[in-house]
Design a protein around this motif. Structure first.
Motif, PDB file in Angstrom:
ATOM      1  N   UNK A   1       0.820  -1.216   0.000  1.00 17.17           N
ATOM      2  CA  UNK A   1       0.000   0.000   0.000  1.00 17.17           C
ATOM      3  C   UNK A   1       0.853   1.264   0.000  1.00 17.17           C
ATOM      4  N   UNK A   2       2.117   1.141   0.383  1.00 17.48           N
ATOM      5  CA  UNK A   2       3.022   2.284   0.367  1.00 17.48           C
ATOM      6  C   UNK A   2       4.457   1.803   0.157  1.00 17.48           C
ATOM      7  N   UNK A   3       5.262   2.708  -0.418  1.00 17.37           N
ATOM      8  CA  UNK A   3       6.668   2.409  -0.658  1.00 17.37           C
ATOM      9  C   UNK A   3       7.507   3.645  -0.370  1.00 17.37           C
ATOM     10  N   UNK A   4       8.734   3.421   0.042  1.00 19.59           N
ATOM     11  CA  UNK A   4       9.672   4.513   0.292  1.00 19.59           C
ATOM     12  C   UNK A   4      10.155   5.102  -1.037  1.00 19.59           C
ATOM     13  N   UNK A   5      10.440   6.402  -1.025  1.00 22.74           N
ATOM     14  CA  UNK A   5      11.027   7.044  -2.210  1.00 22.74           C
ATOM     15  C   UNK A   5      12.286   6.303  -2.648  1.00 22.74           C
ATOM     16  N   UNK A   6      13.065   5.877  -1.687  1.00 20.18           N
ATOM     17  CA  UNK A   6      14.342   5.225  -1.992  1.00 20.18           C
ATOM     18  C   UNK A   6      14.171   3.931  -2.782  1.00 20.18           C
TER      19      UNK A   6
ATOM     20  N   UNK B   1       8.496   1.712  -8.705  1.00 22.10           N
ATOM     21  CA  UNK B   1       7.510   2.060  -7.680  1.00 22.10           C
ATOM     22  C   UNK B   1       6.237   1.218  -7.788  1.00 22.10           C
ATOM     23  N   UNK B   2       5.739   1.034  -9.008  1.00 19.09           N
ATOM     24  CA  UNK B   2       4.430   0.380  -9.127  1.00 19.09           C
ATOM     25  C   UNK B   2       4.453  -0.969  -9.843  1.00 19.09           C
TER      26      UNK B   2
ATOM     27  N   UNK C   1       1.243   4.449  -2.071  1.00 25.69           N
ATOM     28  CA  UNK C   1       1.505   5.798  -1.561  1.00 25.69           C
ATOM     29  C   UNK C   1       3.015   5.938  -1.355  1.00 25.69           C
ATOM     30  N   UNK C   2       3.478   7.172  -1.234  1.00 21.75           N
ATOM     31  CA  UNK C   2       4.908   7.458  -1.125  1.00 21.75           C
ATOM     32  C   UNK C   2       5.270   7.778   0.324  1.00 21.75           C
ATOM     33  N   UNK C   3       6.380   7.202   0.766  1.00 21.61           N
ATOM     34  CA  UNK C   3       6.924   7.494   2.097  1.00 21.61           C
ATOM     35  C   UNK C   3       8.269   8.187   1.910  1.00 21.61           C
ATOM     36  N   UNK C   4       8.328   9.499   2.145  1.00 22.95           N
ATOM     37  CA  UNK C   4       9.624  10.192   2.064  1.00 22.95           C
ATOM     38  C   UNK C   4      10.408   9.980   3.356  1.00 22.95           C
TER      39      UNK C   4
END
Length: 177
Positions: free
Chosen positions: A7-12, A53-54, A132-135
């Motif tokens: 459901x979410x991933x880090x920018x890195x 990312x996706x 979603x993005x996790x910075x």
């Protein structure tokens, strides 16, 4: 084949880096890297970031901004870094920074920054949206913080451009009709 997405991933996790040397055939008449060549490198790097990312088929929807800040000269290197900085249900914003390096001295400079939007073109019935993005870093948090405002502006601009498109002629200039 269906690949479940978190459901979410880090920018890195989407971070992508490409480095190239600038050769004479890459130069414009002012002795600097052609803007179009840099745009191609940016689009290529950003496309890898969104795929990471996706993990779905995606295509470029728009180059939202591209600011050329410093020319890149022959025999310098150009490093294009990209990562997903924000996500909607089917769209992703990518932040790209371009760093030039004078290879003789090691001096580095910020040559350009860009924001691009990509969209998922997956037709699978079970597609539920991109993560979603996790910075995490200071830079990522700063870039991500402005995502919603940039997205709202992009949507307004898109609506305006579609309206304008209704009045654009499709007649070729050398044709009678």
């Amino acid at each position: 084949m269906f690949v479940p997405l978190p459901s979410e991933k880090k920018c890195s996790e989407s971070h992508t880096v490409q480095t190239h040397r600038i050769f004479p055939n890459d130069l414009n008449s002012f002795g600097a890297l052609y803007g179009g060549k840099l745009m191609s490198l940016i689009d290529d790097t950003a496309s890898i970031a969104v795929s990471r990312h996706c993990r779905r088929p995606c295509m470029t929807a728009s180059t939202d901004t591209l600011d050329f800040l410093h020319p890149i000269y022959e025999n310098d290197s150009v490093t294009v870094q990209a990562y997903v900085s924000g996500a909607g249900r089917k769209s992703m914003e990518v932040f790209i920074k371009v760093i030039g390096e004078v290879l003789k001295t090691g001096e580095r400079y910020l040559a350009a920054t860009s924001f691009m939007t990509f969209v998922v073109v997956d037709s699978e019935d079970n597609f539920v949206g991109v993560p979603a993005v996790i910075p995490e870093s200071v830079e990522e948090k700063l870039i991500h913080e402005g995502y919603q405002k940039r997205r709202d502006n992009r949507l307004k601009e898109l609506a305006s451009n579609k309206k304008l498109g209704e009045h654009i002629s499709l007649t070729l200039p050398y044709m009678d009709n």
